[in-house]
Design an enzyme around this catalytic site. Structure first.
Site, mmCIF file in Angstrom:
data_model
loop_
_atom_site.group_PDB
_atom_site.id
_atom_site.type_symbol
_atom_site.label_atom_id
_atom_site.label_comp_id
_atom_site.label_asym_id
_atom_site.label_seq_id
_atom_site.Cartn_x
_atom_site.Cartn_y
_atom_site.Cartn_z
ATOM 1 N N TYR A 132 -5.026 -4.410 -7.073
ATOM 2 C CA TYR A 132 -4.799 -4.590 -5.715
ATOM 3 C C TYR A 132 -4.245 -5.865 -5.294
ATOM 4 O O TYR A 132 -3.403 -5.950 -4.638
ATOM 5 C CB TYR A 132 -6.158 -4.207 -4.907
ATOM 6 N N LYS A 148 0.850 -1.317 0.074
ATOM 7 C CA LYS A 148 0.116 -0.042 0.025
ATOM 8 C C LYS A 148 1.033 1.332 0.171
ATOM 9 O O LYS A 148 0.638 2.284 -0.637
ATOM 10 C CB LYS A 148 -0.968 -0.108 1.219
HETATM 11 N N1 GLU Z 1 -4.165 -8.745 0.591
HETATM 12 C C1 GLU Z 1 -4.745 -8.820 1.834
HETATM 13 C C2 GLU Z 1 -6.182 -8.365 1.767
HETATM 14 O O1 GLU Z 1 -6.278 -7.391 1.271
HETATM 15 C C3 GLU Z 1 -3.616 -7.674 2.557
HETATM 16 C C4 GLU Z 1 -4.063 -7.491 3.944
HETATM 17 C C5 GLU Z 1 -2.895 -7.180 4.696
HETATM 18 O O2 GLU Z 1 -1.650 -7.400 4.360
HETATM 19 O O3 GLU Z 1 -3.219 -6.644 5.621
HETATM 20 O O4 GLU Z 1 -6.738 -9.035 2.460
#
Ligand code: GLU
Length: 306
Positions: free
Chosen positions: A191, A68
């Site tokens: 994403y 992110k």
């Molecule tokens: N790919 C995961 C989700 O979106 C990432 C979450 C994370 O690492 O906090 O659920």
């Protein structure tokens, strides 16, 4: 402090905290992540004199939420602060990372870019005509930071794509409220791809050092303006450790971002980049071992920025 002394400290942190993995569990809501070995533990530190590492620091794992911050930096540069913050807010939530709750009861834009809803909104701002073209902006920034080509874990990507219904729900909600423009499935795909990018613990430290030097790659090339890095590291303090960000700020006081594959990326401004790895997570989604190691390291080396 010499590299040898730092190495001794890192070794002792691994010895002392490795066994704490038994208090956590490997993430299982993305089926492919269940395969992670909970007993792995590593810490790597990049400083002006190079890398010092102890434990399992060369095992590849997926960035998950740590991605992110990379996409946020790309989008801030592509679109500028005003446009990004018209879609996503600057406030911590205190809710779990994948919560949908506040989207309806507070303002309609996600409260910050570190929760899934906010990160998905940020993804939707990536410029490009195709998913591939848009994703390439993320991988090329990371490739410049790491000095190598960037790959995703295809199994994790497919696994999350097949089961990430809550993230899809968040994205469709944001489409309804007008925060997210364009094709929802494409944005969610972006994403999932960013979450599946493969790194090692040593590489997390290298990214951390890039942040610690306010946007300069190891080659000496400036990749981003310091203002963008400052903004992103501020978010790491206020919301980088999910709803344990306050506790972590008190105990470690280092800007950090964790991911559900077990990585934590930390940056001590002007000094070090730090990566930790330990796939067993606590109830808030942070690596049990990584959290403890970082708090202990901060205490021993007096790294808190506060
Ligand atoms: N790919 C995961 C989700 O979106 C990432 C979450 C994370 O690492 O906090 O659920």
């Amino acid at each position: 402090m010499g590299q040898a002394h730092l190495h001794e400290i890192l070794e002792s942190l691994i010895d002392q905290h490795r066994s704490a993995y038994t208090e956590g569990e490997v993430a299982s809501y993305i089926p492919e992540l269940k395969k992670g070995n909970p007993a792995l533990a590593g810490i790597a530190v990049w400083g002006p004199d190079g890398l010092v590492a102890a434990g399992d620091t060369q095992v590849p794992f997926t960035l998950q939420s740590i991605s992110k911050i990379i996409t946020l930096m790309v989008v801030l540069e592509q679109r500028g602060e005003a446009e990004v913050f018209s879609r996503v807010g600057p406030e911590p939530t205190g809710d779990p990372f994948n919560s949908i709750l506040k989207l309806e009861i507070s303002e309609r834009r996600p409260l910050n870019p570190m929760i899934n809803a906010g990160a998905i909104a940020v993804c939707s701002l990536l410029i490009g005509n195709t998913v591939e073209e848009r994703f390439a902006h993320v991988t090329s920034l990371l490739a410049e930071i790491l000095g190598r080509e960037v790959f995703i874990d295809e199994q994790v990507y497919q696994s999350e794509k097949a089961t990430g219904h809550r993230n899809r729900a968040l994205a469709y909600f944001l489409k309804d409220t007008g925060v997210l423009e364009g094709d929802v499935e494409e944005v969610v795909d972006l994403y999932f791809r960013q979450c599946s990018i493969l790194v090692t613990c040593e590489e997390l430290a290298r990214i951390g050092f890039f942040l610690a030097t306010k946007g300069v790659a190891l080659t000496g090339k400036r990749l981003l303006p310091p203002s963008i890095v400052r903004l992103v590291t501020t978010f790491m303090v206020t919301c980088g450790m999910y709803n344990a960000s306050g506790e972590f700020a008190i105990k470690a006081g280092i800007p950090a971002k964790s991911g559900v594959a077990g990585g934590i990326l930390a940056a001590v401004p002007g000094q070090f980049g730090i990566g930790t790895f330990g796939p067993a997570l606590d109830s808030k989604g942070n690596s049990v071992v990584g959290f403890r190691i970082l708090c202990d390291l901060s205490r021993r080396l007096d790294l808190s920025i506060f």
